[in-house]
Every structure is written in structure tokens, then in C-alpha cells.
Design an enzyme around this catalytic site. Structure first.
Site, short mmCIF file in Angstrom:
data_model
loop_
_atom_site.label_atom_id
_atom_site.label_comp_id
_atom_site.label_asym_id
_atom_site.label_seq_id
_atom_site.Cartn_x
_atom_site.Cartn_y
_atom_site.Cartn_z
N ASP A 6 0.82 -1.20 0.00
CA ASP A 6 0.00 0.00 0.00
C ASP A 6 0.87 1.26 0.00
O ASP A 6 1.91 1.31 0.65
CB ASP A 6 -0.90 -0.01 1.24
CG ASP A 6 -2.00 1.03 1.16
OD1 ASP A 6 -2.29 1.52 0.05
OD2 ASP A 6 -2.57 1.36 2.22
N ASN A 54 -10.52 -2.88 -6.06
CA ASN A 54 -9.76 -1.96 -6.92
C ASN A 54 -10.45 -1.72 -8.26
O ASN A 54 -10.14 -0.74 -8.95
CB ASN A 54 -8.34 -2.47 -7.16
CG ASN A 54 -7.44 -2.33 -5.96
OD1 ASN A 54 -6.45 -3.05 -5.82
ND2 ASN A 54 -7.77 -1.41 -5.06
#
Length: 230
Positions: A6, A54
Site C-alpha cells: 500500500d 480496486n
């Protein structure tokens, strides 16, 4: 070991760069991590490359990520193979472009006999999706009479055999970069007793030194799995 990579976008934003460049620099960090994990004799490394959620990102960013993923596949697979790494992809392939699916299958076939580190890459993956797939297979087996629902051992064996990570051990160390402290729908069943290591380091900046710090932290943990300290 499982890793949520991330912070690519924030890394780019801090440097007034496009998000796409952050993802490109993130690929370099992936290469560093794989080499570090191989040197550390990690048997299974699972990377969260693209989640089920996503897909809700802007189309332009999703397309850029797919192009980068396709490029990395073609560029890096021979090196991975030369280092004896077995590559496997987990996730819902029905949502992925056909060309990428073809490259993924080729990569898996090329490296299938390798006996070094097992690299699993989660693409279009979600832990809840994984559990639902396994539960659906279990329900069908019960209806067909091949699994006795009163036999807890048989039920667990059937369920786990139909997870994306079948035949692999549960996660011991779960690393997330970027400062967030959640597991974000990644390997939910498999991480039931994982040690969770969170670092504020943004993924493109994650180095071998950061990786070793995570390993040292893990080595100092007392893993009791619900028992008591001896």
C-alpha cells in the site's frame, strides 16, 4: 508471508508525480522484496497486487495498472523462472483481460516444476470471494453426498481444499505498508493466526532493511495460538 503493498499513490502525490509513476516505482519494490524473501528462505510469499475492490477505481487508473501488470509479467517471468521460483496467481480471472489471463497461465506452466520459493500473486482477489467460492464447493459436495456435514474434519478439509491457497500453510507473518492498520479483505481465512505487522513506510520506499525489521519483529513474537505462555 503475505504482503499488502500500500502507498503507491501517496508516494507519487508527495512528490507531485502522477499516480501511474507511483505504481511503476512500486514494481521496483516488488522485485526487491522477492529477492529479499528468497535470500531469507521464505517458502511462500503472497502479494496483494489488485483487489476485488480496486475495480471501482477510475477506468484510466485500472487500465494503467493492467498495462503495468502485463508488462511486468512478460518482463520478469524469465528471471523468476531462472531463480527457481514457482509463480501462481489467485483471484477471479473472469474480470481480467483475456491477454493477461493467457500470460498468467503461461507463467504458471513455465514455473510449475520449480522447487524454490512459491510466489503467489493475488489479482482481482478478495478474501470474502475466496471463502464464498470454497463454501459453494462445500455445499455442492454435501448435496452430492461426498461430504458428511456432521464430520467436522471432513468439512474443514473440503473447504480448505477449495480455497485459492489450497495445499499451502496458513499465513505466519502479514505485512502491510502505507500506515493503514487493517487487512482489507486479504486472505481472511488463511490469516486467522497471522502476526500483523503494520509500517508507515510507503510501498515504493520499502527496502531490504524494512523487510529485515519486519522479520526481526516477527522473530520476537510469542505465538501461542490460543494457548498459554509456557
Amino acid at each position: 508471508m503475505a504482503v499488502i503493498m500500500d502507498g503507491n499513490g501517496r508516494w507519487a502525490r508527495e512528490r507531485h508525480l502522477p499516480r501511474s509513476l507511483g505504481h511503476q516505482r512500486g514494481r521496483r519494490a516488488v522485485r526487491r522484496l522477492i529477492e529479499s524473501a528468497r535470500r531469507a528462505n521464505i517458502s511462500v510469499l503472497t502479494l496483494f497486487a489488485f483487489s476485488s475492490e480496486n475495480w471501482t477505481r477510475p477506468v484510466e487508473e485500472v487500465d494503467a495498472l493492467m498495462r503495468l501488470f502485463s508488462y511486468a509479467l512478460e518482463r520478469d517471468i524469465n528471471e523468476l523462472h531462472a531463480n527457481g521460483i514457482r509463480v501462481q496467481f489467485i483471484g477471479d480471472r473472469t474480470r481480467l483481460p483475456q491477454g493477461i489471463c493467457h500470460s498468467m497461465t503461461q507463467a504458471e506452466e513455465l514455473t510449475s516444476a520449480n522447487d524454490g520459493m512459491h510466489l503467489m500473486i493475488a489479482v482481482s482477489y478478495g478474501g470474502q470471494w475466496d471463502i464464498l467460492q470454497a463454501a459453494t464447493h462445500l455445499a455442492r459436495s454435501a448435496v452430492q453426498g461426498t461430504v458428511n456435514l456432521d464430520d467436522e474434519t471432513a468439512v474443514r478439509a473440503c473447504f480448505e481444499a477449495n480455497l485459492s491457497t489450497a495445499d499451502h500453510p496458513p499465513v505466519d507473518l502479514f505485512i502491510r505498508t502505507g500506515g493503514e492498520q487493517r487487512i482489507s479483505n486479504f486472505l481472511l481465512w488463511q490469516s486467522a493466526y497471522a502476526e500483523l505487522y503494520f509500517t508507515s513506510c510507503l510501498w515504493p520506499s520499502f527496502t531490504d532493511k524494512d523487510f529485515k525489521e519486519a522479520l526481526n519483529w516477527f522473530a520476537a513474537r510469542q505465538r501461542r495460538f490460543g494457548g498459554v505462555e509456557e
